[in-house]
Motif scaffolding. Structure first.
Motif, PDB file in Angstrom:
ATOM      1  N   LYS C 377       0.839  -1.358  -0.069  1.00 30.80           N
ATOM      2  CA  LYS C 377       0.257  -0.080   0.139  1.00 30.80           C
ATOM      3  C   LYS C 377       0.931   1.356  -0.347  1.00 30.80           C
ATOM      4  N   CYS C 378       2.436   1.244   0.735  1.00 29.54           N
ATOM      5  CA  CYS C 378       2.958   2.494   1.051  1.00 29.54           C
ATOM      6  C   CYS C 378       3.307   2.567  -1.038  1.00 29.54           C
ATOM      7  N   HIS C 379       3.504   1.177  -1.405  1.00 34.24           N
ATOM      8  CA  HIS C 379       3.826   2.583  -2.875  1.00 34.24           C
ATOM      9  C   HIS C 379       2.927   2.362  -4.018  1.00 34.24           C
ATOM     10  N   ARG C 380       1.937   2.487  -2.845  1.00 36.63           N
ATOM     11  CA  ARG C 380       0.586   3.559  -4.323  1.00 36.63           C
ATOM     12  C   ARG C 380       0.120   4.428  -3.778  1.00 36.63           C
ATOM     13  N   CYS C 381       0.966   5.409  -2.711  1.00 35.00           N
ATOM     14  CA  CYS C 381       0.360   6.690  -1.333  1.00 35.00           C
ATOM     15  C   CYS C 381       2.300   7.915  -1.774  1.00 35.00           C
ATOM     16  N   PHE C 382       0.931   8.908  -1.787  1.00 31.05           N
ATOM     17  CA  PHE C 382       1.747  10.144  -2.215  1.00 31.05           C
ATOM     18  C   PHE C 382       2.548  10.177  -1.473  1.00 31.05           C
ATOM     19  N   ALA C 383       2.203   9.713  -0.059  1.00 29.67           N
ATOM     20  CA  ALA C 383       3.191  10.106   1.284  1.00 29.67           C
ATOM     21  C   ALA C 383       4.148   9.351   0.938  1.00 29.67           C
ATOM     22  N   ARG C 384       4.385   8.563  -0.192  1.00 30.03           N
ATOM     23  CA  ARG C 384       5.617   7.191   0.634  1.00 30.03           C
ATOM     24  C   ARG C 384       7.448   7.420   0.473  1.00 30.03           C
ATOM     25  N   TRP C 385       7.200   8.746   0.479  1.00 24.81           N
ATOM     26  CA  TRP C 385       8.687   8.993   0.389  1.00 24.81           C
ATOM     27  C   TRP C 385       9.617   9.754   1.391  1.00 24.81           C
ATOM     28  N   SER C 386       7.879  10.567   1.942  1.00 24.48           N
ATOM     29  CA  SER C 386       8.510  11.011   3.994  1.00 24.48           C
ATOM     30  C   SER C 386       7.833  10.485   4.648  1.00 24.48           C
ATOM     31  N   CYS C 387       6.409   9.659   4.407  1.00 24.72           N
ATOM     32  CA  CYS C 387       6.181   8.715   5.495  1.00 24.72           C
ATOM     33  C   CYS C 387       7.644   7.301   5.775  1.00 24.72           C
ATOM     34  N   ALA C 388       8.109   7.002   4.116  1.00 22.31           N
ATOM     35  CA  ALA C 388       8.407   5.663   4.398  1.00 22.31           C
ATOM     36  C   ALA C 388       8.178   4.470   4.616  1.00 22.31           C
ATOM     37  N   GLY C 389       6.973   4.344   4.884  1.00 19.40           N
ATOM     38  CA  GLY C 389       6.028   3.446   5.270  1.00 19.40           C
ATOM     39  C   GLY C 389       5.870   3.147   7.235  1.00 19.40           C
ATOM     40  N   GLY C 390       6.198   4.134   7.490  1.00 18.57           N
ATOM     41  CA  GLY C 390       6.362   4.477   8.799  1.00 18.57           C
ATOM     42  C   GLY C 390       6.692   3.684   9.821  1.00 18.57           C
ATOM     43  N   CYS C 391       7.131   3.428  10.901  1.00 14.92           N
ATOM     44  CA  CYS C 391       7.814   2.495  11.633  1.00 14.92           C
ATOM     45  C   CYS C 391       7.621   0.894  11.578  1.00 14.92           C
ATOM     46  N   LYS C 392       8.971   1.072  10.822  1.00 14.39           N
ATOM     47  CA  LYS C 392       9.510  -0.750   9.939  1.00 14.39           C
ATOM     48  C   LYS C 392       8.575  -2.104  11.063  1.00 14.39           C
ATOM     49  N   VAL C 393       8.402  -1.662  12.292  1.00 11.74           N
ATOM     50  CA  VAL C 393       7.736  -2.982  13.134  1.00 11.74           C
ATOM     51  C   VAL C 393       6.588  -3.050  13.235  1.00 11.74           C
ATOM     52  N   ASN C 394       5.571  -2.004  13.310  1.00 17.38           N
ATOM     53  CA  ASN C 394       4.503  -1.786  13.580  1.00 17.38           C
ATOM     54  C   ASN C 394       3.805  -1.223  12.288  1.00 17.38           C
ATOM     55  N   HIS C 395       4.710  -1.325  10.895  1.00 14.94           N
ATOM     56  CA  HIS C 395       3.981  -0.981   9.698  1.00 14.94           C
ATOM     57  C   HIS C 395       5.104  -1.907   8.978  1.00 14.94           C
ATOM     58  N   SER C 396       4.686  -3.308   9.287  1.00 11.40           N
ATOM     59  CA  SER C 396       6.016  -4.027   9.116  1.00 11.40           C
ATOM     60  C   SER C 396       5.397  -4.465   7.385  1.00 11.40           C
ATOM     61  N   HIS C 397       6.253  -5.218   7.148  1.00  8.16           N
ATOM     62  CA  HIS C 397       6.188  -5.904   5.658  1.00  8.16           C
ATOM     63  C   HIS C 397       6.543  -7.518   5.062  1.00  8.16           C
ATOM     64  N   PRO C 398       5.597  -8.961   5.587  1.00  8.44           N
ATOM     65  CA  PRO C 398       4.593  -8.924   5.425  1.00  8.44           C
ATOM     66  C   PRO C 398       4.336  -8.542   6.790  1.00  8.44           C
ATOM     67  N   GLY C 399       2.404  -8.308   7.529  1.00 10.60           N
ATOM     68  CA  GLY C 399       2.169  -8.139   8.717  1.00 10.60           C
ATOM     69  C   GLY C 399       1.598  -7.363   8.350  1.00 10.60           C
ATOM     70  N   CYS C 400       1.525  -6.156   7.786  1.00  8.33           N
ATOM     71  CA  CYS C 400       0.764  -5.070   8.416  1.00  8.33           C
ATOM     72  C   CYS C 400      -0.399  -5.297   7.288  1.00  8.33           C
ATOM     73  N   THR C 401      -1.857  -4.453   7.616  1.00  6.13           N
ATOM     74  CA  THR C 401      -3.063  -5.356   6.645  1.00  6.13           C
ATOM     75  C   THR C 401      -2.830  -4.170   5.024  1.00  6.13           C
ATOM     76  N   ASP C 402      -3.364  -4.159   4.744  1.00 11.79           N
ATOM     77  CA  ASP C 402      -3.033  -3.877   2.932  1.00 11.79           C
ATOM     78  C   ASP C 402      -4.380  -2.872   3.043  1.00 11.79           C
ATOM     79  N   GLU C 403      -5.061  -1.849   3.822  1.00 13.93           N
ATOM     80  CA  GLU C 403      -5.974  -1.290   4.098  1.00 13.93           C
ATOM     81  C   GLU C 403      -5.194  -0.198   4.969  1.00 13.93           C
ATOM     82  N   LEU C 404      -5.692   1.178   4.806  1.00 14.50           N
ATOM     83  CA  LEU C 404      -5.164   2.350   5.158  1.00 14.50           C
ATOM     84  C   LEU C 404      -5.543   2.861   6.349  1.00 14.50           C
TER      85      LEU C 404
END
Lengths: 660, 88, 457
Positions: C377-404
């Protein structure tokens, strides 16, 4: 230059004021410069070749002879510059209006219109209107984001002099004013450059007061401003106070003063102040300044000296005794008796691993049906698991201060329970509060180790003799925990082991103690701490309580064999429990409110000095003739009174919003 | 008893601490490890200071004791600390 | 718009009321267009005029920020003296109920780590010896803090390095410790959740008593010093509406350099305490008002996932070669608890401190940390290069929901507002936020990718 403060009163209350004067908060009585001192000051200016008399305050126009002083200075050939807030009596305004325009100027410490009360703003406006371009504006920057655009608006609107004098709100050494922190200088520098550009666009020039430093501006900014001496302006200004004393400048007013009558000229005065402060300046440079290129090139002296001096510390401290100080000996390992809290076996296994060799036993109360402990029954979900699997010695706590029935009726069941716990769970000892019960247990189980509880209130050698043959270990009464000399005597009198309870924290010799424990043992519905009211009236008494901080244990190591931690209730949280235990075992510092002491323990993070410990462990508690603890407490409270800003926190209405 | 002298103040600098005695008008730059000794003495007894200095400066305990004692002696001589009649 | 299969989409578009914000983060170009223009931009035809210029700018292929390679160049040495804490914050699982390890770092090992980072800084050409303390509450282990502080300063002085000491702290300790920190440290992140009622409810002592008086006192001491002071607010439903007033009070009384805002991560503990994360729109509105208040005081209000000065690969020290030493001498790149990462299938360990040999880092582990994958979902998001996916643990991949999720939504709202403000469109941004339907349309748009632009690039 030299400034003459005509008065110490003011009609405003600017938070940044480093003159330390305002209506209602004048330090000491109102002081106005006398006519003779004014004339003597003008004499000094003449001798020094200074052509301008700069009049300030407080608010100089409030001096009752202000108009006369202006006239005298003009008559004697001086130009007159008045530093004012523009809110002045009509007589003062008229004297300035009628004076020759080319010889009198007014520098106004300006505020935005909305920062004035309406009546004040009317006076300011009147001053601007009547004095016009004899008025130049000044602005003291006391925040990271100064809003200065209003200055240009006022200059244009009122036809004022096209000049703005910027100053930094420097801190008074003694405190009390809102000042700009040097860490905020770069932010301010950026804002100044933006303002300077806007000022230039409307033909307004900028002047800079003292204390600015080149590093607060970017290189481009410095080049644009073109002020190579900007960083060299922290020098003695020479302010004459109404009492006839000269100070170097207001922020440094408390550092050094010279009397007007003893000065030849301003140059000599400047030399005297410079001689006083040069060493200090070198010693107090900010770390960034030590290797700064600007300083190396002589372009900056390191900013405001007062700001630098605020970093200095001068807390009084004592270096502990050098001869045979107990802490110089290697710390001996003193085993600990620690309380049971209702935690699974892993908790105890972890403690055993972490503190191997330091824990003598874990004491726990048996179920209430065996014997009351003087407390409500505590959680016991994991007790069975603890008894069977905890890798630490366990001890029964038979702590009833009074028995529910005569001892001959109570003892058999208790002894039976003790045997059962010994046989089934390997319980290795018991702590007993009732001497009669202890005697019967000793008779029935002569090999079973017994400890006399703190509740037995043993504090004298004759009492210790009563324990002979009955108890193997003694926990001295709480009233003597802080009395090193008495502990030494008791130790000499008792042949067994001394176990010191370090954090019970009851007030020494508390008269409510017996009743309190009786209430707790007797099933009272809500047995509260009976000392609450007393301690609310005399909070300093908490400092006399039976507590020893971990960092002060070395004082006691020679007079006890074991130590004990209380806290079945106060340390029920395993994290806190572990932390407090670790602190005591490793002698890591804790404040009195952190040790898990009882309700009479200090509630505040009071710093306990070595001196305090040394004195109160040897004073013999002659509190009727000594105010040391009270004074210590009061001194601590007053030195840690909330800062003015905290006292004045006005929480908006939203702060009281009910929690969901 | 040794206490800080009444007119003593100090300022923490990047590479140590500067001790100032305003009465004697002296200022002394103290570098590490003695800078740590001064700071720690304001809060801890000597034995604790020694233990910490041993760790900070990677010294054996005896050497750390020597450093601490020597620093205290020097500061007494320089007037930043002073000896007072013992209490109690 | 169709979802893109490209992993690094260049151009994005999000709805702002009846217009579209088009944004090429790697080119740092943004524009505001209407629907008709957007259709043209996403179409295949050649464009001229202003729209053509915009298309050209959007398309010009800015480079993604380079990922770190080779030898570690840590942004700091992190030290966790222990996980213990002297507070019992209701939303924190550190040291509570036995979840966090109880061991304590050996001071001698901490000293070795300090020596290592000093040597490493010299070897890699850095001019600063930087140490950041974490916990639990790092200042609970006061012995280690004192030893490390003095050792770091001594080592930095001997190597000609600057020293930067920083800590994340709860501010609950005696005044003399606060003054030591004020004198010897360079920066502090102080957790302070606002007015007393909420702060004490969020962050009590173990006995339930509030910690506000101590924290306020410590904040004042830090405020009066040369420390760079950052106040960090944990935002819940309880305090979300008060943010502007909290900020005004913080700025007036404590004059921080920064104020950080973090919304609470929902955990069993926080749920048990009755605390909930704020609604994303409500948080966004309140945060943006608070930010405006902070600006007036010259204080930087910081929401970590907001628009950055430059595109970045990581939201946090993970991926920036942070080396964080735990009490049991593991070196990891994330300060969260190891079970937390492991539950997400992550391994954030980089190596170990070996006595006598310093930090021994595994290059493979380091490279892995530098290149952690983002959720799709981060690759589809305009905030991708600032937010950069947020916390790598709480927003991990796999593991993170695909919904916003809430974090995604509030990030998108805040970032869009920041972009619009930079474009001089503050009024439009305010209208968008006021209109709940419009705001949620932006916040919840499942993909922002402007597919055709990518194809032409």
């Amino acid at each position: 230059m030299a400034n003459l403060a005509l008065t110490n009163v003011c009609n405003l209350d600017c938070p940044y004021c480093f003159a330390g004067s305002n209506v209602g908060h004048v330090e000491g009585p109102r002081q106005d410069l006398s006519e003779s001192k004014f004339e003597a000051a003008l004499d000094l200016l003449e001798r020094s070749g200074i052509a301008e008399a700069r009049l300030l305050g407080g608010e100089p126009t409030l001096h009752p002879r202000f108009a006369h002083f202006v006239e005298r200075a003009l008559t004697r050939g001086f130009r007159v510059a008045v530093f004012s807030n523009a809110i002045m009596p009509e007589s003062a305004l008229r004297s300035l209006e009628e004076a020759p325009a080319e010889r009198v100027s007014l520098l106004v410490n300006a505020r935005a219109e909305q920062d004035h009360q309406p009546a004040q703003w009317e006076k300011v406006r009147e001053t601007y209107r009547r004095l016009g371009n004899r008025v130049a504006l000044g602005y003291n920057i006391d925040s990271r984001a100064p809003r200065m655009d209003f200055l240009l608006d006022h200059i244009v609107r009122f036809g004022l002099s096209p000049l703005v004098r910027l100053g930094l709100a420097h801190p008074r050494l003694e405190g009390g004013n809102r000042s700009l922190r040097p860490r905020d200088y770069p932010s301010v520098g950026g804002r100044i450059l933006e303002f300077a550009e806007a000022a230039r666009a409307v033909g307004v020039a900028l002047e800079f007061d003292c204390g600015f430093v080149p590093c607060m501006f970017s290189q481009t900014g410095r080049e644009w401003l073109q002020m190579p001496d900007l960083g060299r302006r922290c020098n003695p200004i020479l302010d004459l106070l109404p009492n006839g004393e000269f100070i170097s400048c207001y922020p440094l007013a408390t550092l050094h003063r010279e009397k007007l009558t003893q000065i030849v000229d301003a140059a000599e005065l400047r030399r005297r102040f410079t001689a006083q402060f040069d060493d200090l300046r070198q010693a107090t440079l900010y770390p960034e300044c030590v290797q700064c290129e600007f300083r190396a090139r002589g372009e900056c002296t390191g900013g405001c000296l007062s700001a630098s001096l605020l970093r200095s510390r001068s807390t009084t401290f004592t270096v502990s005794e050098r001869r045979q100080a107990p802490e110089q000996k290697p710390a001996k390992i003193i085993p600990w008796a620690i309380p049971y809290i209702d935690q699974p076996a892993e908790f105890w296994q972890d403690l055993a691993r972490s503190f191997d060799g330091h824990i003598r036993e874990v004491y726990f109360p048996p179920p209430l049906e065996v014997l009351g402990t003087g407390r409500p029954e505590q959680p016991s979900r994991f007790r069975e698991e603890f008894l069977r699997h905890a890798p630490l010695a366990r001890s029964l706590l038979l702590n009833a201060i009074t028995l529910p029935a005569p001892v001959e009726q109570v003892a058999p069941a208790v002894i039976e329970a003790v045997r059962r716990y010994r046989d089934e769970y390997g319980i290795e000892s018991a702590t007993v509060a009732n001497l009669s019960l202890a005697e019967r247990i000793r008779d029935a189980m002569p090999e079973f180790p017994l400890t006399a509880s703190i509740l037995m209130d043993i504090f004298q050698p004759n009492q210790a003799l009563m324990l002979k043959g009955v108890c193997d270990t003694l926990v001295p009464a709480s009233r003597m925990v802080r009395d090193l000399n008495a502990l030494k005597v008791l130790r000499a009198a008792f042949p067994g082991r001394i176990r010191l309870l370090v954090n019970e924290a009851c007030v020494s010799g508390c008269p409510y103690r017996v009743e309190h424990f009786h209430e707790m043992a007797s099933g009272f519905e809500d047995p509260r701490s009976l000392c609450d009211d007393l301690l609310a009236r005399e909070p300093w008494l908490r400092l006399t309580g039976s507590w020893i901080l971990p960092q002060h244990l070395p004082y006691y190591e020679d007079i006890c064999d074991e130590m004990k931690l209380a806290g079945r209730v106060t340390l029920h949280d395993p994290v806190k429990y572990r932390r407090v235990l670790a602190a005591y075992i490793r002698r890591q510092p804790l404040a009195p409110h952190e040790i898990g002491g009882g309700p009479a323990s200090p509630l505040e993070p009071i710093d306990i000095s070595e001196e305090f410990v040394y004195r109160t462990s040897r004073c013999g508690q002659t509190c009727h003739s000594c105010s040391f603890c009270r004074d210590y407490y009061d001194s601590w409270r007053s030195s840690r009174a909330p800062y003015p800003q905290l006292v004045q926190i006005r929480l908006p209405a939203a702060a009281g919003r009910a929690m969901a | 008893m040794i206490r800080s002298a009444p007119d003593t103040s100090w300022i923490v600098q990047a590479d140590g601490v500067v001790l100032v005695n305003s009465r004697r008008r002296t200022a002394v730059v103290v570098r590490y490890p003695e800078a740590a000794v001064w700071d720690l003495l304001t809060r801890h007894p000597v034995a604790e200071v020694t233990r910490k200095v041993a760790c900070i400066a990677s010294l054996e305990r005896e050497e750390a004791e020597r450093v601490v004692r020597s620093a205290i002696d020097q500061w007494v001589a320089q007037g930043f600390l002073r000896e007072e009649a013992g209490g109690g | 718009m169709a979802a893109s299969t490209t992993t690094d989409a260049a151009v994005f578009a999000v709805p702002v009321l009846d217009q579209w914000l088009v944004y090429a983060p790697l080119n740092e170009v943004a524009g505001l267009v209407n629907g008709a223009a957007l259709r043209k931009l996403s179409g295949a035809q050649t464009l001229d005029g202003k729209l053509g210029d915009l298309a050209e700018s959007l398309r010009s292929n800015g480079a993604a920020p380079r990922r770190r390679q080779g030898v570690a160049r840590p942004i700091f040495l992190g030290l966790i003296p222990s996980r213990l804490c002297n507070l019992h914050c209701v939303y924190c699982n550190f040291g509570v109920g036995g979840e966090a390890p109880k061991d304590r770092m050996d001071p001698a090992m901490a000293v070795e780590a300090v020596d290592w980072i000093g040597r490493h800084a010299v070897e890699t050409g850095d001019d600063t010896l930087a140490i950041h303390f974490f916990g639990g509450e790092p200042f609970v282990e006061w012995d280690i803090v004192e030893i490390v502080t003095h050792r770091a300063r001594a080592v930095a002085a001997s190597l000609g390095l600057k020293v930067h000491l920083e800590a994340s702290s709860n501010g609950v300790y005696p005044e003399e410790r606060a003054r030591f920190i004020a004198d010897h440290f360079q920066a502090i992140v102080l957790s302070f959740d606002g007015f007393p009622e909420v702060h004490d409810r969020h962050r009590p002592h173990a006995d339930g008593k509030g910690s506000f008086p101590e924290v306020a006192r410590t904040a004042k001491i830090f405020s009066d010093s040369q420390l760079e002071l950052c106040l960090r607010i944990c935002v819940t439903e309880q305090n979300v509406d008060d943010l502007p007033e909290i900020v005004r009070w913080f700025c007036t009384d404590f004059r921080p350099a920064y104020i950080d805002f973090e919304t609470i991560y929902e955990t069993d503990l926080s749920t048990k305490a009755g605390l909930k994360p704020p609604d994303p729109l409500r948080f966004s509105r309140s945060y943006l008002q608070a930010r405006e208040v902070a600006n007036q005081f010259g204080v930087v209000a910081n929401y970590a996932a907001d628009l950055q000065q430059r595109p970045r690969n990581s939201f946090c020290p993970v991926g920036q070669d942070a080396v964080i030493l735990t009490p049991d001498l593991r070196v990891s790149t994330c300060y969260l608890l190891e079970p937390d990462w492991q539950a997400r299938g992550l391994d954030m360990n980089l190596g170990r401190l070996e006595p006598g040999r310093g930090l021994q880092l595994n290059q493979e582990a380091l490279d892995r940390a530098r290149n952690l994958p983002l959720p799709p979902k981060c690759h589809r998001c305009f905030a991708r290069w600032s937010c950069a996916g947020g916390c790598k643990v709480n927003h991990s991949h796999p593991g993170c929901t695909d919904e916003l999720d809430d974090f995604c939504q509030q990030t998108r709202l805040i970032m869009a507002t920041t972009l619009l403000e930079k474009m001089g469109q503050s009024a439009l941004a305010a209208r968008m936020l006021d209109d709940e339907a419009a705001a949620m349309a932006l916040a919840k748009q499942p993909t922002d990718v402007l597919t055709t632009m990518e194809m032409r690039a």
